[in-house]
Scaffold this motif. Structure first.
Motif, mmCIF file in Angstrom:
data_model
loop_
_atom_site.group_PDB
_atom_site.id
_atom_site.type_symbol
_atom_site.label_atom_id
_atom_site.label_comp_id
_atom_site.label_asym_id
_atom_site.label_seq_id
_atom_site.Cartn_x
_atom_site.Cartn_y
_atom_site.Cartn_z
ATOM 1 N N ARG A 26 0.844 -1.212 0.000
ATOM 2 C CA ARG A 26 0.000 0.000 0.000
ATOM 3 C C ARG A 26 0.876 1.258 0.000
ATOM 4 O O ARG A 26 0.627 2.220 -0.704
ATOM 5 C CB ARG A 26 -0.909 0.023 1.235
ATOM 6 C CG ARG A 26 -2.243 -0.660 1.033
ATOM 7 C CD ARG A 26 -3.233 -0.248 2.120
ATOM 8 N NE ARG A 26 -2.713 -0.456 3.476
ATOM 9 C CZ ARG A 26 -2.864 -1.592 4.160
ATOM 10 N NH1 ARG A 26 -3.513 -2.600 3.639
ATOM 11 N NH2 ARG A 26 -2.376 -1.687 5.380
ATOM 12 N N TYR A 27 1.934 1.212 0.802
ATOM 13 C CA TYR A 27 2.814 2.377 0.940
ATOM 14 C C TYR A 27 3.484 2.694 -0.396
ATOM 15 O O TYR A 27 3.517 3.841 -0.852
ATOM 16 C CB TYR A 27 3.870 2.105 2.017
ATOM 17 C CG TYR A 27 4.703 3.314 2.355
ATOM 18 C CD1 TYR A 27 4.189 4.340 3.144
ATOM 19 C CD2 TYR A 27 6.002 3.447 1.878
ATOM 20 C CE1 TYR A 27 4.949 5.465 3.440
ATOM 21 C CE2 TYR A 27 6.768 4.574 2.163
ATOM 22 C CZ TYR A 27 6.223 5.581 2.950
ATOM 23 O OH TYR A 27 6.974 6.699 3.231
ATOM 24 N N LYS A 42 2.540 1.810 -3.376
ATOM 25 C CA LYS A 42 1.522 2.223 -4.357
ATOM 26 C C LYS A 42 1.177 3.700 -4.176
ATOM 27 O O LYS A 42 1.032 4.452 -5.146
ATOM 28 C CB LYS A 42 0.263 1.377 -4.147
ATOM 29 C CG LYS A 42 0.031 0.499 -5.320
ATOM 30 C CD LYS A 42 -1.272 -0.014 -5.677
ATOM 31 C CE LYS A 42 -1.528 0.054 -7.122
ATOM 32 N NZ LYS A 42 -0.993 -0.770 -8.042
ATOM 33 N N ALA A 43 1.075 4.112 -2.929
ATOM 34 C CA ALA A 43 0.745 5.511 -2.630
ATOM 35 C C ALA A 43 1.852 6.448 -3.117
ATOM 36 O O ALA A 43 1.619 7.639 -3.343
ATOM 37 C CB ALA A 43 0.524 5.688 -1.128
ATOM 38 N N GLN A 44 3.063 5.913 -3.287
ATOM 39 C CA GLN A 44 4.179 6.729 -3.819
ATOM 40 C C GLN A 44 4.249 6.638 -5.342
ATOM 41 O O GLN A 44 5.261 7.005 -5.938
ATOM 42 C CB GLN A 44 5.538 6.225 -3.304
ATOM 43 C CG GLN A 44 5.626 5.860 -1.848
ATOM 44 C CD GLN A 44 5.620 7.071 -0.970
ATOM 45 O OE1 GLN A 44 6.266 8.064 -1.289
ATOM 46 N NE2 GLN A 44 4.876 7.024 0.104
#
Ligand SMILES: O=C(O)c1ccccc1NCC(=O)[C@H](O)[C@H](O)COP(=O)(O)O
Length: 257
Positions: free
Chosen positions: A146-147, A149-151
Motif C-alpha cells: 500500500r505504501y 503504491k501511494a508513492q
C-alpha cells in the motif's frame, strides 16, 4: 537458518542507521511504466549484479553506468539494480547513478522490510520496488505494498510457490515474479516458472515475470512459452562480453501481445 533469513536479519540491523534526504536535488529522466511495456511485448529486465551469495563475485569492477546504457540501447524493458551492500556488493548510489543515466524503468532490487527503504529507493530514482513474499508477514506485505503504491511506484511481488502466488494475487499485484532459485538450496530450475504458470491468472491482467537462472536465449524462449511476459536476468548479462547482443537475442522472436 536460510540465506533469506540471514539477509533479513542483517537488513534489520542496517536499516536502524538509514536516513532519507529531505530535499533531493537529484534529477532523473522521465521513465515509462514497466507494466505498460510488458502488456504490449515481452521484455528483459536487465540486472546490475556485482556479486551474490550463491556465486560470490560476478563482476565487481563493472562500470555500472556504461553497463546500464548497454542494456538500455539493446532494448531492455527495465534495469534492475541490486542495492544490498553486504551480500551483493551493491549500493543505493549504484541505483542513483543508473536512474540518472537511463530513461527506462529502474527497479530497486533489495530486501524490503521497512517504509524507509521504499523512501530511499524512490529518492534514488527507482520507479519499481521488489517485495518478496517469503521475507514478510502478510500484514507487513500488505502495508509495504500500500505504501509503495501511494508513492506511485510499481511493485514486483516475488513468489516461490502456489501459496505465495495466492497471496500475491490477493494483494492485487499486477507484476508477479516467480523466482526460479530456491533460496534454501540455491538450486535453480526453470520448471518452477512452468509449474506456477499453469494456474497463473493471466486473464485478470496479471503479468508473469520469470526471475533467476536464465542463461541462454533458449531459456528465455522456454519461459516466454510458459506465458511469462518478462524475464529478470543478472549473472548471464554481467558475465557476458556483449550483454546488448544477449538482450537482443532474447527479445528476438518475442511475442507481440
Ligand atoms: O542470486 C543469489 O544468489 C540470491 C541469493 C539469495 C537471495 C537472492 C538472490 N538473488 C537475487 C535475485 O533475485 C537475482 O539477482 C535475479 O533474479 C537474477 O538472477 P540471475 O539471473 O540468476 O543472476
Amino acid at each position: 537458518m536460510t540465506i533469506l533469513d540471514k539477509i533479513i536479519a542483517t537488513k534489520r540491523q542496517e536499516i536502524k542507521h538509514y536516513t532519507t534526504i529531505q530535499e533531493s536535488k537529484d534529477v532523473f529522466p522521465e521513465k515509462p511504466r514497466l507494466t505498460d511495456h510488458l502488456r504490449n511485448k515481452n521484455g528483459v529486465i536487465s540486472e546490475i549484479k556485482r556479486a551474490s551469495p550463491s556465486k560470490g563475485d560476478i563482476h565487481t569492477t563493472v562500470d555500472i553506468v556504461a553497463q546500464a546504457k548497454k542494456y538500455e540501447e539493446a532494448g531492455a524493458a527495465a534495469i534492475s539494480v541490486l542495492t544490498d551492500e553486504t551480500y551483493f556488493k551493491g549500493s543505493i548510489d549504484d541505483l542513483r547513478l543508473v536512474a540518472q543515466a537511463v530513461s527506462v524503468p529502474v527497479l530497486c532490487k533489495d530486501f524490503m522490510i521497512s517504509e524507509i527503504q521504499i523512501d530511499r529507493a524512490k529518492q534514488a530514482g527507482a520507479t519499481i520496488i521488489l517485495l518478496i513474499v517469503a521475507a514478510l508477514e502478510k500484514e507487513e506485505l500488505e502495508q509495504l505494498y500500500r505504501y509503495a503504491k501511494a508513492q506511485s511506484l510499481e511493485i514486483l511481488v516475488e513468489v516461490h510457490d502456489e501459496k505465495e502466488m495466492a497471496l500475491a494475487v490477493e494483494l492485487g499485484a499486477e507484476l508477479i515474479g516467480v523466482n526460479n532459485r530456491n533460496l534454501k538450496t540455491f538450486e535453480v530450475s526453470l520448471e518452477r516458472t512452468a509449474e506456477l504458470a499453469k494456474n497463473f491468472p493471466f486473464n485478470s491482467g496479471r503479468i508473469l515475470i520469470s526471475e533467476s537462472g536464465l542463461h541462454t536465449k533458449e531459456d528465455a524462449q522456454f519461459v516466454y512459452g510458459c506465458g511469462a511476459s518478462g524475464i529478470l536476468v543478472g549473472e548471464a548479462l554481467m558475465r557476458s562480453e556483449n550483454p546488448g547482443a544477449w538482450i537482443r537475442e532474447a527479445i528476438k522472436g518475442a511475442v507481440v501481445r
